[in-house]
Design a protein around this motif. Sequence first.
Motif, PDB file in Angstrom:
ATOM      1  N   ASN A 106      41.176  37.274 160.722  1.00 49.34           N
ATOM      2  CA  ASN A 106      42.143  35.924 161.079  1.00 49.34           C
ATOM      3  C   ASN A 106      41.544  35.172 162.388  1.00 49.34           C
ATOM      4  OD1 ASN A 106      44.270  35.379 158.850  1.00 49.34           O
ATOM      5  ND2 ASN A 106      44.235  37.529 159.117  1.00 49.34           N
ATOM      6  N   ILE A 191      45.129  35.382 154.217  1.00 49.18           N
ATOM      7  CA  ILE A 191      44.167  35.007 155.270  1.00 49.18           C
ATOM      8  C   ILE A 191      43.933  33.556 155.055  1.00 49.18           C
ATOM      9  CG2 ILE A 191      41.785  35.077 156.199  1.00 49.18           C
ATOM     10  CD1 ILE A 191      41.884  38.100 155.369  1.00 49.18           C
ATOM     11  N   VAL A 255      48.889  37.014 164.999  1.00 52.37           N
ATOM     12  CA  VAL A 255      48.317  37.296 163.704  1.00 52.37           C
ATOM     13  C   VAL A 255      48.587  38.725 163.540  1.00 52.37           C
ATOM     14  CG1 VAL A 255      46.240  37.854 162.377  1.00 52.37           C
ATOM     15  CG2 VAL A 255      46.512  35.598 163.428  1.00 52.37           C
TER      16      VAL A 255
END
Length: 323
Positions: A106, A191, A255
């Motif tokens: 990511n 994602i 993330v």
Amino acid sequence: MASIETSAAGGGARGAAPKGTRTAGGPGLGARLAPYLLLLPAVVTTVGLLGWPLLKTVLLSFQNLNKRQLVLHLTEWNGFDNYKEQLTDPDFWAVTGRTVVFTLVNVALIMVGGTLIGLLLNQLGKKMRLVLSVSLLMAWAMPVVAATTVYTWLFDSQWGVVNWFLDQLGWHSMAQYNWLSDQYSTFFVVILLIVWQSIPFVAFNMYAGLTTIPKELYEAARMDGAGSFKIFGSVIFPNLKPFFLATTFLEVIWVFKAFTQVYAINGGGPENLTRTLPVHAYLEGSSGQHYGVGSAIAVLTILMLGVLMAYYFRIMIKQEDEL
């Protein structure tokens, strides 16, 4: 007598400090304490909203707190048993490795995409820059739950626009494809959602940083025959290195602790193959009613983030020393 009174008055005026001026000893106690008093409400609020829940989580991680103890209001301390159980559990390390890979993929996509769009913003005219900026703001401002719901509709197996579009392009096998039935396709949707919502932050920061670089540096690089990649490597990156470090670090934290997107898309499924550490802590704690175990997983997650923070601050201090 008049001259004496005048000289006396003048001496008194010179001898006494004017009202409101700073004395030779420096600022008074009130002036020195003023900044701390102004920060006090924010500090107290932060400690109350974050410090107390964190303390409770740490205390729960040392307890055997399941449904029985919760109903009977029992407090059973079991020391480090919850931590030992997780640190010797292959599932915990599998989830940890999955979370690390998930974070790296990511962050790489976010930084590359955000940097490219930031460079594009710097090259566009005013009208097109405004259009692109508004589009980025709309993606950035959309609530996470609303964005997750939209993506669930887009990738729906029966009525999703994505399947219909792929079918129209000739991939007829994708007409009824269930994106949430496989680990990798589920991660692809998650994602895509996270990257889509995170790129605007990087792009705007990148564009703001580019405006601080003098145009003379670009002109000098072009006179030396440098192309686009050479200009980026020799002009843009060295000047914006603190930006890249800070933004990458923030994206790693955001993330790594992403919960809503992963949980709302498929609840960590299929077959728990898309669990990340925050989702794992929630499912083991609240859903599985093993609150002590869930708290231990949460504390271990915080410790991992703490190690990342320490490493980042070490890099930043080293960079400041070099400057």
